[in-house]
Design a protein around this motif. Sequence first.
Motif, PDB file in Angstrom:
ATOM      1  N   HIS A  42       0.834  -1.208   0.000  1.00 57.05           N
ATOM      2  CA  HIS A  42       0.000   0.000   0.000  1.00 57.05           C
ATOM      3  C   HIS A  42       0.868   1.258   0.000  1.00 57.05           C
ATOM      4  O   HIS A  42       0.602   2.215  -0.747  1.00 57.05           O
ATOM      5  CB  HIS A  42      -0.921   0.001   1.231  1.00 57.05           C
ATOM      6  CG  HIS A  42      -1.834   1.182   1.283  1.00 57.05           C
ATOM      7  ND1 HIS A  42      -1.492   2.350   1.945  1.00 57.05           N
ATOM      8  CD2 HIS A  42      -3.055   1.399   0.729  1.00 57.05           C
ATOM      9  CE1 HIS A  42      -2.465   3.222   1.812  1.00 57.05           C
ATOM     10  NE2 HIS A  42      -3.435   2.666   1.093  1.00 57.05           N
ATOM     11  N   ASP A  43       1.912   1.267   0.810  1.00 56.37           N
ATOM     12  CA  ASP A  43       2.791   2.441   0.875  1.00 56.37           C
ATOM     13  C   ASP A  43       3.484   2.694  -0.469  1.00 56.37           C
ATOM     14  O   ASP A  43       3.568   3.842  -0.936  1.00 56.37           O
ATOM     15  CB  ASP A  43       3.851   2.251   1.961  1.00 56.37           C
ATOM     16  CG  ASP A  43       3.266   2.345   3.366  1.00 56.37           C
ATOM     17  OD1 ASP A  43       2.128   2.833   3.506  1.00 56.37           O
ATOM     18  OD2 ASP A  43       3.950   1.902   4.316  1.00 56.37           O
ATOM     19  N   TYR A  44       3.966   1.615  -1.111  1.00 58.35           N
ATOM     20  CA  TYR A  44       4.632   1.780  -2.403  1.00 58.35           C
ATOM     21  C   TYR A  44       3.651   2.270  -3.469  1.00 58.35           C
ATOM     22  O   TYR A  44       3.987   3.123  -4.293  1.00 58.35           O
ATOM     23  CB  TYR A  44       5.266   0.460  -2.852  1.00 58.35           C
ATOM     24  CG  TYR A  44       6.570   0.145  -2.161  1.00 58.35           C
ATOM     25  CD1 TYR A  44       7.623   1.054  -2.166  1.00 58.35           C
ATOM     26  CD2 TYR A  44       6.753  -1.069  -1.503  1.00 58.35           C
ATOM     27  CE1 TYR A  44       8.813   0.766  -1.532  1.00 58.35           C
ATOM     28  CE2 TYR A  44       7.941  -1.364  -0.865  1.00 58.35           C
ATOM     29  CZ  TYR A  44       8.974  -0.441  -0.876  1.00 58.35           C
ATOM     30  OH  TYR A  44      10.158  -0.722  -0.238  1.00 58.35           O
ATOM     31  N   LEU A  45       2.449   1.742  -3.436  1.00 57.69           N
ATOM     32  CA  LEU A  45       1.452   2.160  -4.418  1.00 57.69           C
ATOM     33  C   LEU A  45       1.106   3.636  -4.254  1.00 57.69           C
ATOM     34  O   LEU A  45       0.941   4.358  -5.251  1.00 57.69           O
ATOM     35  CB  LEU A  45       0.186   1.304  -4.286  1.00 57.69           C
ATOM     36  CG  LEU A  45       0.306  -0.136  -4.774  1.00 57.69           C
ATOM     37  CD1 LEU A  45      -0.921  -0.936  -4.371  1.00 57.69           C
ATOM     38  CD2 LEU A  45       0.504  -0.185  -6.285  1.00 57.69           C
ATOM     39  N   GLN A  46       1.021   4.098  -3.040  1.00 60.61           N
ATOM     40  CA  GLN A  46       0.718   5.516  -2.812  1.00 60.61           C
ATOM     41  C   GLN A  46       1.852   6.403  -3.339  1.00 60.61           C
ATOM     42  O   GLN A  46       1.610   7.469  -3.915  1.00 60.61           O
ATOM     43  CB  GLN A  46       0.487   5.782  -1.323  1.00 60.61           C
ATOM     44  CG  GLN A  46      -0.721   5.060  -0.744  1.00 60.61           C
ATOM     45  CD  GLN A  46      -1.970   5.233  -1.588  1.00 60.61           C
ATOM     46  OE1 GLN A  46      -2.398   6.361  -1.874  1.00 60.61           O
ATOM     47  NE2 GLN A  46      -2.561   4.124  -1.995  1.00 60.61           N
ATOM     48  N   ALA A  47       3.083   5.949  -3.154  1.00 59.57           N
ATOM     49  CA  ALA A  47       4.226   6.706  -3.670  1.00 59.57           C
ATOM     50  C   ALA A  47       4.210   6.726  -5.194  1.00 59.57           C
ATOM     51  O   ALA A  47       4.498   7.765  -5.825  1.00 59.57           O
ATOM     52  CB  ALA A  47       5.530   6.098  -3.161  1.00 59.57           C
ATOM     53  N   ILE A  49       1.562   6.422  -7.104  1.00 56.47           N
ATOM     54  CA  ILE A  49       0.452   7.288  -7.512  1.00 56.47           C
ATOM     55  C   ILE A  49       0.885   8.747  -7.476  1.00 56.47           C
ATOM     56  O   ILE A  49       0.580   9.536  -8.380  1.00 56.47           O
ATOM     57  CB  ILE A  49      -0.777   7.063  -6.600  1.00 56.47           C
ATOM     58  CG1 ILE A  49      -1.439   5.725  -6.918  1.00 56.47           C
ATOM     59  CG2 ILE A  49      -1.783   8.200  -6.755  1.00 56.47           C
ATOM     60  CD1 ILE A  49      -2.563   5.346  -5.979  1.00 56.47           C
ATOM     61  N   ALA A  50       1.638   9.092  -6.441  1.00 55.06           N
ATOM     62  CA  ALA A  50       2.102  10.480  -6.302  1.00 55.06           C
ATOM     63  C   ALA A  50       3.008  10.894  -7.456  1.00 55.06           C
ATOM     64  O   ALA A  50       3.040  12.066  -7.839  1.00 55.06           O
ATOM     65  CB  ALA A  50       2.826  10.653  -4.966  1.00 55.06           C
ATOM     66  N   THR A  55      -2.145   4.539 -11.087  1.00 58.47           N
ATOM     67  CA  THR A  55      -3.404   5.176 -10.709  1.00 58.47           C
ATOM     68  C   THR A  55      -4.333   4.118 -10.123  1.00 58.47           C
ATOM     69  O   THR A  55      -4.111   2.911 -10.324  1.00 58.47           O
ATOM     70  CB  THR A  55      -4.067   5.851 -11.928  1.00 58.47           C
ATOM     71  OG1 THR A  55      -5.198   6.616 -11.500  1.00 58.47           O
ATOM     72  CG2 THR A  55      -4.521   4.821 -12.955  1.00 58.47           C
ATOM     73  N   LYS A  56      -5.362   4.566  -9.419  1.00 61.01           N
ATOM     74  CA  LYS A  56      -6.311   3.642  -8.807  1.00 61.01           C
ATOM     75  C   LYS A  56      -7.664   3.788  -9.484  1.00 61.01           C
ATOM     76  O   LYS A  56      -8.179   4.904  -9.640  1.00 61.01           O
ATOM     77  CB  LYS A  56      -6.437   3.923  -7.308  1.00 61.01           C
ATOM     78  CG  LYS A  56      -7.332   2.909  -6.582  1.00 61.01           C
ATOM     79  CD  LYS A  56      -7.390   3.222  -5.089  1.00 61.01           C
ATOM     80  CE  LYS A  56      -8.280   2.203  -4.371  1.00 61.01           C
ATOM     81  NZ  LYS A  56      -8.394   2.504  -2.923  1.00 61.01           N
ATOM     82  N   TYR A  61      -5.438  -1.161  -8.813  1.00 57.02           N
ATOM     83  CA  TYR A  61      -4.360  -0.257  -9.207  1.00 57.02           C
ATOM     84  C   TYR A  61      -3.843  -0.677 -10.583  1.00 57.02           C
ATOM     85  O   TYR A  61      -3.826  -1.862 -10.933  1.00 57.02           O
ATOM     86  CB  TYR A  61      -3.224  -0.317  -8.192  1.00 57.02           C
ATOM     87  CG  TYR A  61      -3.605   0.214  -6.831  1.00 57.02           C
ATOM     88  CD1 TYR A  61      -3.343   1.536  -6.470  1.00 57.02           C
ATOM     89  CD2 TYR A  61      -4.237  -0.606  -5.892  1.00 57.02           C
ATOM     90  CE1 TYR A  61      -3.694   2.026  -5.223  1.00 57.02           C
ATOM     91  CE2 TYR A  61      -4.594  -0.128  -4.644  1.00 57.02           C
ATOM     92  CZ  TYR A  61      -4.318   1.190  -4.312  1.00 57.02           C
ATOM     93  OH  TYR A  61      -4.680   1.669  -3.079  1.00 57.02           O
TER      94      TYR A  61
END
Length: 250
Positions: A42-47, A49-50, A55-56, A61
Motif C-alpha cells: 500500500h505504501d509503495y502504491l501511494q508513492a 500514484i504520487a 493510478t487507482k 491499481y
Amino acid sequence: MTERSNQSVRRAFKLVDELAENGPRGVSELADQLDMPVSTVHDYLQALIATGYVTKDESAYKTTTRFLEVGHRQCHRLEVFKAVRDELETVAEETGEHATLLIEEDDQAVIVAVQEGPDAINLFAYPGARMPLHATAPGKAMLAHMPTERVTDIIDRHGLVEVTPQTVTDPDVLFDQLEDVRSQGYAIDVGERIAGMVCIAAPILDKNDRIRGAICVCGPRSRLDEDRRSEIADVAQRAANVTQVNLDYV
C-alpha cells in the motif's frame, strides 16, 4: 545508495512489473503475488500514484501512460530510430509483412519500432517488448557482429533457453549460425521464437562496423517459402544499408 534504498527501488519496480504484466490488481492480490506485506504494498502504491506512474480505478491499481511517454522519448533519442523511420515503412509496404526495428539492450533484443504491411498478421509486437537474442533472427543478426567474448559472456549469463522446440540451445550450433549470418549478410529463424512464423533480419552497422540494431521482417511460414525469403532478405539488407548511411547524418 544504501542497501535499504536499493531494496525499496527493487520492490517498487516489482510492483510496476506485476501491474504491467498482469493488469489491474488490488492491494491484497499484489501482496500475495509478490510475497510482501499488505501495508508495504500500500505504501509503495501511494508513492507511485504520487509520481503519476500508477493510478487507482475503484479498488484496483494500474500503470498509467506515463511509461508510454518515457518510452517514446527514449526512442526518439536513439540515433538508429531517427535513421530508420522512413525505411521501416518502406520495408513493410514492399514485403506486405510485419517489419520491426530492434536494438540490443541488457543482453536482450528489444523492439523499438513497428510497421505493419497490408498482409501482416497480428503478432502482438510492440515497442519495448524484449526477447532472447539467440532465439530470434534480429538477435542473431546482432550477435553475429559482436565480439566472440561478448557472445560467450551472454550465453554464460543467460544460457540458451528453449522458447520453442525449434530454438537453438547448443552453443556450437549457434556459433555456426552466426558465422553463416556474417557470410550471407542476414539472419533467419523458422519458428524459433514463434511457432509457424519465419523471421528474416539484416544487421544495421555504423561506419565503424559497430552493431546498432537490426531490421526484421516476419510472416507466416505458409507465405514465406525459400524464394520469398530470399526476396525479403534483399529488402531488409537494402533498408539496413540505407539506415547505415543515414546514421552518418543523424
